[in-house]
Design an enzyme around this catalytic site. Sequence first.
Site, PDB file in Angstrom:
ATOM      1  N   GLU A   5       0.833  -1.228   0.000  1.00 21.19           N
ATOM      2  CA  GLU A   5       0.000   0.000   0.000  1.00 21.19           C
ATOM      3  C   GLU A   5       0.856   1.260   0.000  1.00 21.19           C
ATOM      4  O   GLU A   5       0.507   2.253   0.631  1.00 21.19           O
ATOM      5  CB  GLU A   5      -0.957   0.040   1.196  1.00 21.19           C
ATOM      6  CG  GLU A   5      -1.881  -1.124   1.355  1.00 21.19           C
ATOM      7  CD  GLU A   5      -2.524  -1.538   0.064  1.00 21.19           C
ATOM      8  OE1 GLU A   5      -2.671  -0.688  -0.822  1.00 21.19           O
ATOM      9  OE2 GLU A   5      -2.836  -2.733  -0.062  1.00 21.19           O
TER      10      GLU A   5
HETATM   11  C1  LIG Z   1       3.092  -9.909   0.838  1.00 17.44           C
HETATM   12  C2  LIG Z   1       2.777  -8.879  -0.184  1.00 17.44           C
HETATM   13  C3  LIG Z   1       1.457  -8.630  -0.521  1.00 17.44           C
HETATM   14  C4  LIG Z   1       1.166  -7.705  -1.526  1.00 17.44           C
HETATM   15  N1  LIG Z   1      -0.135  -7.540  -1.925  1.00 17.44           N
HETATM   16  C5  LIG Z   1      -0.382  -6.820  -3.059  1.00 17.44           C
HETATM   17  C6  LIG Z   1      -1.690  -6.816  -3.657  1.00 17.44           C
HETATM   18  O1  LIG Z   1      -2.645  -7.403  -3.134  1.00 17.44           O
HETATM   19  N2  LIG Z   1      -1.855  -6.156  -4.825  1.00 17.44           N
HETATM   20  C7  LIG Z   1      -0.844  -5.490  -5.451  1.00 17.44           C
HETATM   21  O2  LIG Z   1      -1.063  -4.930  -6.514  1.00 17.44           O
HETATM   22  N3  LIG Z   1       0.400  -5.461  -4.896  1.00 17.44           N
HETATM   23  C8  LIG Z   1       0.652  -6.111  -3.740  1.00 17.44           C
HETATM   24  N4  LIG Z   1       1.912  -6.124  -3.188  1.00 17.44           N
HETATM   25  C9  LIG Z   1       2.958  -5.333  -3.831  1.00 17.44           C
HETATM   26  C10 LIG Z   1       3.392  -4.134  -3.009  1.00 17.44           C
HETATM   27  O3  LIG Z   1       2.380  -3.174  -2.984  1.00 17.44           O
HETATM   28  C11 LIG Z   1       4.716  -3.641  -3.619  1.00 17.44           C
HETATM   29  O4  LIG Z   1       5.705  -4.586  -3.269  1.00 17.44           O
HETATM   30  C12 LIG Z   1       5.082  -2.249  -3.147  1.00 17.44           C
HETATM   31  O5  LIG Z   1       4.211  -1.317  -3.708  1.00 17.44           O
HETATM   32  C13 LIG Z   1       6.501  -1.867  -3.512  1.00 17.44           C
HETATM   33  O6  LIG Z   1       6.782  -2.120  -4.861  1.00 17.44           O
HETATM   34  P1  LIG Z   1       8.083  -2.966  -5.248  1.00 17.44           P
HETATM   35  O7  LIG Z   1       8.102  -4.178  -4.399  1.00 17.44           O
HETATM   36  O8  LIG Z   1       8.103  -3.143  -6.706  1.00 17.44           O
HETATM   37  O9  LIG Z   1       9.280  -2.042  -4.804  1.00 17.44           O
HETATM   38  P2  LIG Z   1       9.943  -0.842  -5.687  1.00 17.44           P
HETATM   39  O10 LIG Z   1       8.874   0.037  -6.208  1.00 17.44           O
HETATM   40  O11 LIG Z   1      10.881  -1.427  -6.664  1.00 17.44           O
HETATM   41  O12 LIG Z   1      10.730  -0.091  -4.557  1.00 17.44           O
HETATM   42  C14 LIG Z   1      11.996  -0.539  -4.051  1.00 17.44           C
HETATM   43  C15 LIG Z   1      12.486   0.448  -2.990  1.00 17.44           C
HETATM   44  O13 LIG Z   1      12.691   1.730  -3.585  1.00 17.44           O
HETATM   45  C16 LIG Z   1      11.971   2.719  -2.869  1.00 17.44           C
HETATM   46  N5  LIG Z   1      11.530   3.744  -3.823  1.00 17.44           N
HETATM   47  C17 LIG Z   1      10.963   3.575  -5.034  1.00 17.44           C
HETATM   48  N6  LIG Z   1      10.699   4.762  -5.598  1.00 17.44           N
HETATM   49  C18 LIG Z   1      11.085   5.706  -4.715  1.00 17.44           C
HETATM   50  C19 LIG Z   1      11.080   7.135  -4.704  1.00 17.44           C
HETATM   51  N7  LIG Z   1      10.604   7.848  -5.722  1.00 17.44           N
HETATM   52  N8  LIG Z   1      11.562   7.767  -3.607  1.00 17.44           N
HETATM   53  C20 LIG Z   1      12.032   7.071  -2.545  1.00 17.44           C
HETATM   54  N9  LIG Z   1      12.071   5.732  -2.518  1.00 17.44           N
HETATM   55  C21 LIG Z   1      11.602   5.053  -3.580  1.00 17.44           C
HETATM   56  C22 LIG Z   1      10.837   1.993  -2.202  1.00 17.44           C
HETATM   57  O14 LIG Z   1      10.381   2.693  -1.060  1.00 17.44           O
HETATM   58  C23 LIG Z   1      11.495   0.668  -1.842  1.00 17.44           C
HETATM   59  O15 LIG Z   1      12.192   0.810  -0.641  1.00 17.44           O
HETATM   60  C24 LIG Z   1       2.215  -6.990  -2.155  1.00 17.44           C
HETATM   61  C25 LIG Z   1       3.540  -7.222  -1.783  1.00 17.44           C
HETATM   62  C26 LIG Z   1       3.831  -8.172  -0.837  1.00 17.44           C
HETATM   63  C27 LIG Z   1       5.274  -8.426  -0.508  1.00 17.44           C
END
Ligand SMILES: Cc1cc2nc3c(=O)[nH]c(=O)nc-3n(C[C@H](O)[C@H](O)[C@H](O)COP(=O)(O)OP(=O)(O)OC[C@H]3O[C@@H](n4cnc5c(N)ncnc54)[C@H](O)[C@@H]3O)c2cc1C
Length: 598
Positions: free
Chosen positions: A440
């Site tokens: 989220e």
């Molecule tokens: C158990 C679990 C359940 C989930 N459930 C759902 C679901 O039901 N539906 C769904 O759609 N998704 C779901 N997700 C996905 C989740 O919402 C994403 O993992 C999350 O939004 C982060 O995206 P990412 O993992 O690709 O990380 P990335 O976007 O690749 O981010 C990696 C890191 O970079 C940082 N970062 C990225 N951009 C910036 C910026 N501009 N400034 C500062 N920091 C930044 C982030 O904070 C993070 O620390 C789930 C994930 C998990 C692990």
Amino acid sequence: MPEYKAPQRDIQFVLNDLLQMEQHYQSLPGCEDATPDMVSAIIEEGARFAERVLSPLNSVGDQQGCTFKDGEVTTPEGFRDAYQQFVEGGWPSLSHSPEFGGQGLPESIGIVINEMVGTANWSWSMYPGLSHGAMNTLEAHGTDEQKQTYLTKLVSGEWTGTMCLTEPHCGTDLGLLRTKAEPNDDGSYRISGTKIFISAGEHDMADNIIHIVLARLPDAPEGTKGISLFIVPKFMPTASGDAGERNAVSCGSLEHKMGIHGNSTCVMNFDGATGYLIGPPNKGLNCMFTFMNTARLGTALQGLAHAEWGFQNSLTYARERLQMRALNGPAAPDKAADPIIVHPEVRKMLLTQKAIAEGGRALIYYCAQLVDKVKLASEEEKALADTQLALLTPIAKAFLTELGFESANHGLQVYGGHGYISEWGMEQNVRDSRISMLYEGTTQIQALDLLGRKVLMSEGKTLMAFTKVIHRFCEAAADEPKMRAFVGPLAKHNKEWGELTQQLGMKAMMNREEVGAASVDYLMYSGYVTLAYFWARMAQVAQQKLAEGSGDAAFYRAKLTTARFYFERMLPRTRSLVETMLSGSDNLMALDEDHFAF
Ligand SMILES: Cc1cc2nc3c(=O)[nH]c(=O)nc-3n(C[C@H](O)[C@H](O)[C@H](O)COP(=O)(O)OP(=O)(O)OC[C@H]3O[C@@H](n4cnc5c(N)ncnc54)[C@H](O)[C@@H]3O)c2cc1C
């Protein structure tokens, strides 16, 4: 064994004494029936379900996890049965419109049930939790036909929902999304692509699963302006409204993960699946915000849930575990050693958890009251509530989940080495809580949303909508001698909050990296001030109740003592946050990317 007892006394305190829910419901059209008696009866019933049905399944879910075979997911033993009981009890329909089979009760009652259910068993609670978001999205943006076909089944709990945003190459940056939606001749779309990390994407608890999916139309502009929103059912609804033929959407695998093992986290493959557009083309992200805002408040609740659960269990342990003597002499001379609750540092861990759980409850219930107003109040009140909610949602989500994780760690630490051993459940609580800072919108993204989008882009207006509320409270309580210890520091911080915002705004005009570099410190600072406001208000109510000689003096004295603890031991954390947020971006940006490894 770990246990959960719904904190009904504190829930009633926040609802009735602090937030005056009775008057609140009387002032909202359609909510007049929500009398204190009725609300208490609902809470008691919800507490029984959480304590007796869900809590015993919490460790079962962790140990068994979900299993995947031939595209099907089996949830842990007892999960399915508990869901049937939840549906039979009418819980999914609590705060949804009677037009679609709901009970029409305000969101602020639903949030209390969500707290108890989620604290008892977070993994289980995510299945109906995702449905709740899907329902809100359909209610706000669906056509009448979509509402009749899908919403009624979600409201009854026969079907559940998901939220499908994330793809392997895009999480935070949804503008990179690739899932395609190609129009069919009959007005439907063929959805193709892979979504990952989809919570409750596949399971055995309901007859059908309704996926709310972000995808791109063929001629869509690049980036976030070209994203549309679709309904994609697992089984196509028949003419009579039941689950019919299988759609071309399937679960490819389950993720193996750190915590929340009882909730299925799925890779979902859309292979030309039939979907239906929700809302206007290319406006999917706007519509999805309805889902995300519900989900963000729901995730804020996860912070409170892990703090409350860890607190309850570590308190029991601290009273029973005998180690060492109190520094001023034995507290239990008849025993081999004193219970560890006599030691100041153990008390600090317990009080930190208590202050976070009770303060977090006040903040979240207040937000839920704002949600009621946004839905039902007069236009003027609605606008004011909406602005406050815009500010408080990223704070509640990120600050409370960061502190929820801190609390879960304190809970484990109170148990010493035993906390690290699975049998006590404390390590599960830590593992389960960790995800709340990621999904989220990560803490970093919430912080950018708060400082960049909400505060600076509104030229401070969004912030002022809330600092004014704090200011008015401080002015009104300024003459109460017993409130001085709270009002003084609160007013000082409230003023400083505005000043810091101005300083950061000035810096950002010269260099936008300053916003990014200050953002998480600013969010945490905002969180501590926000919680100070609620602790000051709770202290005021407790003092009034004590002065009136109302029963339960011990409860109100404990409130006051915890308020003092918060102001003297937790609010001062803002000092270091002020230093770091103003230290500038150079200490982060100066190091050349190639030189990080030295
Ligand atoms: C158990 C679990 C359940 C989930 N459930 C759902 C679901 O039901 N539906 C769904 O759609 N998704 C779901 N997700 C996905 C989740 O919402 C994403 O993992 C999350 O939004 C982060 O995206 P990412 O993992 O690709 O990380 P990335 O976007 O690749 O981010 C990696 C890191 O970079 C940082 N970062 C990225 N951009 C910036 C910026 N501009 N400034 C500062 N920091 C930044 C982030 O904070 C993070 O620390 C789930 C994930 C998990 C692990």
